[in-house]
Design a protein around this motif. Sequence first.
Motif, PDB file in Angstrom:
ATOM      1  N   GLY A 161      24.727  66.841  43.082  1.00  0.00           N
ATOM      2  CA  GLY A 161      23.284  66.695  42.951  1.00  0.00           C
ATOM      3  C   GLY A 161      22.802  65.342  43.455  1.00  0.00           C
ATOM      4  O   GLY A 161      21.926  65.249  44.309  1.00  0.00           O
ATOM      5  N   PHE A 162      23.386  64.270  42.927  1.00  0.00           N
ATOM      6  CA  PHE A 162      22.959  62.909  43.277  1.00  0.00           C
ATOM      7  C   PHE A 162      24.214  62.044  43.373  1.00  0.00           C
ATOM      8  O   PHE A 162      24.905  61.815  42.385  1.00  0.00           O
ATOM      9  N   SER A 163      24.481  61.536  44.568  1.00  0.00           N
ATOM     10  CA  SER A 163      25.609  60.648  44.805  1.00  0.00           C
ATOM     11  C   SER A 163      25.087  59.245  45.104  1.00  0.00           C
ATOM     12  O   SER A 163      24.266  59.071  46.012  1.00  0.00           O
ATOM     13  N   ASN A 164      25.552  58.262  44.350  1.00  0.00           N
ATOM     14  CA  ASN A 164      25.066  56.885  44.499  1.00  0.00           C
ATOM     15  C   ASN A 164      26.250  55.942  44.701  1.00  0.00           C
ATOM     16  O   ASN A 164      27.080  55.772  43.809  1.00  0.00           O
ATOM     17  N   SER A 165      26.326  55.329  45.869  1.00  0.00           N
ATOM     18  CA  SER A 165      27.441  54.429  46.198  1.00  0.00           C
ATOM     19  C   SER A 165      27.030  52.960  46.181  1.00  0.00           C
ATOM     20  O   SER A 165      27.772  52.109  46.673  1.00  0.00           O
ATOM     21  N   THR A 166      25.857  52.648  45.625  1.00  0.00           N
ATOM     22  CA  THR A 166      25.345  51.275  45.707  1.00  0.00           C
ATOM     23  C   THR A 166      25.904  50.355  44.630  1.00  0.00           C
ATOM     24  O   THR A 166      25.857  49.134  44.774  1.00  0.00           O
ATOM     25  N   VAL A 169      26.237  64.493  39.028  1.00  0.00           N
ATOM     26  CA  VAL A 169      25.930  63.139  39.484  1.00  0.00           C
ATOM     27  C   VAL A 169      27.196  62.292  39.523  1.00  0.00           C
ATOM     28  O   VAL A 169      28.197  62.602  38.866  1.00  0.00           O
ATOM     29  N   THR A 170      27.139  61.207  40.291  1.00  0.00           N
ATOM     30  CA  THR A 170      28.220  60.227  40.308  1.00  0.00           C
ATOM     31  C   THR A 170      27.881  59.088  39.358  1.00  0.00           C
ATOM     32  O   THR A 170      26.879  59.143  38.628  1.00  0.00           O
ATOM     33  N   ALA A 171      28.675  58.042  39.402  1.00  0.00           N
ATOM     34  CA  ALA A 171      28.382  56.847  38.615  1.00  0.00           C
ATOM     35  C   ALA A 171      27.081  56.219  39.089  1.00  0.00           C
ATOM     36  O   ALA A 171      26.626  56.450  40.213  1.00  0.00           O
ATOM     37  N   ASN A 172      26.470  55.433  38.205  1.00  0.00           N
ATOM     38  CA  ASN A 172      25.248  54.677  38.511  1.00  0.00           C
ATOM     39  C   ASN A 172      24.055  55.577  38.808  1.00  0.00           C
ATOM     40  O   ASN A 172      23.211  55.245  39.639  1.00  0.00           O
ATOM     41  N   VAL A 173      23.997  56.716  38.136  1.00  0.00           N
ATOM     42  CA  VAL A 173      22.819  57.586  38.187  1.00  0.00           C
ATOM     43  C   VAL A 173      22.372  57.851  36.748  1.00  0.00           C
ATOM     44  O   VAL A 173      23.110  58.457  35.965  1.00  0.00           O
ATOM     45  N   ASP A 174      21.187  57.379  36.396  1.00  0.00           N
ATOM     46  CA  ASP A 174      20.619  57.622  35.067  1.00  0.00           C
ATOM     47  C   ASP A 174      19.865  58.942  35.121  1.00  0.00           C
ATOM     48  O   ASP A 174      18.741  59.006  35.607  1.00  0.00           O
ATOM     49  N   TYR A 175      20.496  59.988  34.621  1.00  0.00           N
ATOM     50  CA  TYR A 175      19.935  61.340  34.711  1.00  0.00           C
ATOM     51  C   TYR A 175      19.270  61.792  33.414  1.00  0.00           C
ATOM     52  O   TYR A 175      18.829  62.939  33.311  1.00  0.00           O
TER      53      TYR A 175
END
Length: 207
Positions: free
Chosen positions: A153-158, A181-187
């Motif tokens: 759904g949401f991949s965040n690599s930052t 979602v990956t890490a660093n995603v506030d869902y």
Amino acid sequence: WNTPTTAEISVSGGTVTNVDNGVWVNNYEGYSSDANDTRLTIDGVAINANQISVYVLDSPSNTNGAIVAATVLGISTGGAGDGVQVENADATVTVTNSDLSSNGGHGIEVAGGTLPLAQNNCLANNTMDGVTVHSGGVVGAVLNNDISGNATGFSNSTGVDANASGNWWGGNMPATVSAEVTANVDYTPWLAVGTDTSPGCANGFQG
């Protein structure tokens, strides 16, 4: 085309098909020379492109620091590549009330650019991610979207938390949502139901 004006340009209605990039907003390519600041609104256009339907690029070849900004609303995509891609530091795109579903790539890809807002969009059933943010990308808020049925759904690599509250992820159980979602995603919190009050994504997603 070349638009020698400081005013914001508007592209409204119609269909774009059988192209590599549907609407390509940039500050160098096309004339192989530096452009000035470029701002574009893309409203109600149906785009089916082979690579990227809406491509907002701060070109590595640009030398004058010109910004590139696009406002995307009420469009639909569904080509072989990304729905919307924003790339490099001086490129910005906002996406609202659009149907970026069933693309062969990502719904939205942030490749070093900025996505201040993605709201009320259908970002479902893409072959890759609904939203993906690479290192160097900046995301403001991703709110009230249908982000179901994608590879992720949401991949965040930052390494920086992204606000993705109030979205539909294809289910309402905690384990189902967290798997999207990956890490660093506030869902949190998320939508408990995925009913679109304007069915068919004609006006994006209204959860």
